[in-house]
Enzyme design. Structure first.
Site, short mmCIF file in Angstrom:
data_model
loop_
_atom_site.label_atom_id
_atom_site.label_comp_id
_atom_site.label_asym_id
_atom_site.label_seq_id
_atom_site.Cartn_x
_atom_site.Cartn_y
_atom_site.Cartn_z
N ALA A 1 -7.92 34.82 3.76
CA ALA A 1 -8.33 33.73 2.86
C ALA A 1 -9.22 34.33 1.78
CB ALA A 1 -9.03 32.61 3.64
N LEU A 2 -8.67 35.31 1.13
CA LEU A 2 -9.48 36.17 0.27
C LEU A 2 -9.94 35.46 -1.00
CD1 LEU A 2 -7.47 39.51 0.56
CD2 LEU A 2 -9.34 38.66 1.98
N HIS A 3 -11.14 35.83 -1.42
CA HIS A 3 -11.70 35.34 -2.68
C HIS A 3 -12.32 36.53 -3.40
CE1 HIS A 3 -15.43 35.70 -0.48
NE2 HIS A 3 -15.01 34.83 0.43
N HIS B 1 -14.35 39.18 -1.40
CA HIS B 1 -13.55 40.20 -0.71
C HIS B 1 -12.99 41.21 -1.70
CE1 HIS B 1 -12.84 36.57 2.02
NE2 HIS B 1 -13.35 37.45 2.87
N GLY C 1 -19.98 43.02 2.76
CA GLY C 1 -20.68 42.22 1.77
C GLY C 1 -22.08 41.87 2.22
N ASP D 1 -23.00 38.50 4.27
CA ASP D 1 -23.24 38.45 5.72
C ASP D 1 -24.27 39.53 6.03
OD1 ASP D 1 -20.93 36.55 6.83
OD2 ASP D 1 -20.16 37.73 5.18
N SER E 1 -17.16 31.95 -0.15
CA SER E 1 -16.88 32.02 1.28
C SER E 1 -15.52 31.39 1.54
CB SER E 1 -17.96 31.24 2.06
OG SER E 1 -17.50 30.98 3.38
N SER E 2 -14.81 31.95 2.49
CA SER E 2 -13.52 31.35 2.85
C SER E 2 -13.71 29.92 3.34
CB SER E 2 -12.84 32.17 3.95
OG SER E 2 -12.73 33.51 3.56
N ARG E 3 -14.90 29.63 3.88
CA ARG E 3 -15.15 28.30 4.43
C ARG E 3 -15.47 27.28 3.33
NH1 ARG E 3 -17.29 31.59 8.90
NH2 ARG E 3 -16.11 31.06 10.76
P1 AMP Z 1 -14.85 37.62 6.16
O1 AMP Z 1 -13.43 37.55 5.72
O2 AMP Z 1 -15.61 36.37 5.96
O3 AMP Z 1 -15.00 38.22 7.53
O4 AMP Z 1 -15.55 38.66 5.18
C1 AMP Z 1 -15.06 39.96 5.05
C2 AMP Z 1 -16.03 40.77 4.25
O5 AMP Z 1 -16.20 40.18 2.97
C3 AMP Z 1 -17.42 40.84 4.90
O6 AMP Z 1 -17.95 42.15 4.72
C4 AMP Z 1 -18.20 39.83 4.09
O7 AMP Z 1 -19.59 40.09 4.05
C5 AMP Z 1 -17.58 40.04 2.72
N1 AMP Z 1 -17.82 38.86 1.88
C6 AMP Z 1 -17.57 37.57 2.20
N2 AMP Z 1 -17.99 36.76 1.21
C7 AMP Z 1 -18.50 37.56 0.24
C8 AMP Z 1 -19.11 37.32 -1.03
N3 AMP Z 1 -19.26 36.10 -1.52
N4 AMP Z 1 -19.54 38.39 -1.73
C9 AMP Z 1 -19.39 39.65 -1.25
N5 AMP Z 1 -18.85 39.93 -0.06
C10 AMP Z 1 -18.40 38.90 0.68
#
Ligand code: AMP
Length: 297
Positions: free
Chosen positions: A44-46, A49, A159, A162, A197-199
């Site tokens: 659910a990339l933004h 990511h 990132g 987190d 955030s994906s959420r």
């Molecule tokens: P996730 O898919 O939520 O597990 O996140 C994967 C990676 O993307 C983790 O290292 C997160 O900290 C990073 N990440 C998520 N949201 C952001 C953001 N807004 N800015 C930078 N890194 C992010």
């Protein structure tokens, strides 16, 4: 007049699902002299990511992004089932930042029957997310160590969004002698300040507006500190007030902590992190902000 040909879209990165394919691709990249960068995600990339993928791309000759919604880091009542899964658009996004390989394993390949070894996370995992989400960091540390072992990356990108997770991973790598360097990249935000955030996609329009208060509250605390406030409790109170004004009342924690140990800091004498976790409607959001120390004040 003939039209200029439209540029062809960047090629989608190769998608692999098995450990053997991943290892073979990494071996080939290494043999070609490339450093290997790893970007672990749950999909659910933004843009947050993608900023990690770009950072990897700029530092490493071969970038592996992983997409795996890791069941062991979700408690039974959490959103594992409804977590957004958008593999096709994720691949297109990763193409745009020229990732080389996407590893999207199946659950049963990551955790085959009988797989029962777990990584006990370090002390820095104890508070905050660790308290609110028991078992979460054990699941994170376990899957990240497995991904490190599978990808054998030189550098892995996380990132700051987190913050505690990054601290846990940095410490795990140090404690367990993992030969992967950790980079922590800045939080990418929406124009109004909300951390991506994906959420966020769970939020309805009203909640989306409310959620802006999280970063507003953090910036407000930073301003108070810049104006000379030294008592952490005063910063925390003012954050609670800003959140309450936005009708955000369910707060898991607001904490002013040491940037390394993540232990609470009562008085600001140097840099601190402000960590926050709140519920906006049925969606749990986290964010954080670094406040620099005011040397000489
Ligand atoms: P996730 O898919 O939520 O597990 O996140 C994967 C990676 O993307 C983790 O290292 C997160 O900290 C990073 N990440 C998520 N949201 C952001 C953001 N807004 N800015 C930078 N890194 C992010």
């Amino acid at each position: 007049m003939s039209e200029a040909p439209s540029p062809s879209p960047p090629p989608t990165p190769r998608l692999v699902t098995t450990a053997a394919e991943l290892r073979a691709a990494v071996r080939a990249a290494r043999a070609a002299g490339c450093a290997v960068g790893l970007v672990p995600t749950m999909g659910a990339l933004h843009e947050g990511h993608l900023s990690l993928a770009r950072a990897s791309r700029s530092e490493c000759g071969f970038t592996v992004a992983t997409i795996f919604v890791n069941p062991t880091q979700f408690a039974p009542h959490e959103d594992f089932e409804k977590y957004p899964r958008t593999l096709q658009t994720d691949l297109e996004s990763l193409a745009s930042c020229r990732a080389d390989l996407v590893f999207a394993p199946r659950r049963e390949d990551m955790y085959p029957a009988g797989c029962s070894t777990l990584v006990e996370p370090p002390q820095v995992a104890r508070r905050w997310e660790g308290e609110c989400r028991p078992g979460h960091f054990r699941g994170v540390a376990t899957v990240v160590l497995k991904l490190f072992n599978l990808a054998q990356a030189d550098v892995a990108f996380f990132g700051q969004k987190d913050y505690q997770q990054a601290a846990v991973i940095r410490r795990m790598v140090q404690d367990l002698d993992v030969p992967t360097e950790i980079r922590v990249c800045p939080t990418v935000r929406e124009p109004d300040g909300l951390a991506m955030s994906s959420r966020n996609r769970y939020l309805n329009a009203v909640e989306r507006q409310q959620a802006v208060a999280i970063s507003r509250a953090l910036r407000w605390a930073e301003q108070m500190a810049a104006d000379g406030e030294r008592q952490a409790v005063k910063l925390v109170d003012s954050i609670h007030r800003v959140l309450a004004q936005a009708q955000i009342h369910r707060i898991d924690y607001v904490a002013v902590v040491d940037p390394e140990t993540l232990e609470p800091i009562p008085e600001l004498t140097g840099p601190v992190m402000v960590l926050i976790a709140v519920w906006v409607g049925g969606t749990r959001l986290i964010d954080n902000w670094r406040i620099e120390g005011m040397a000489g004040r």
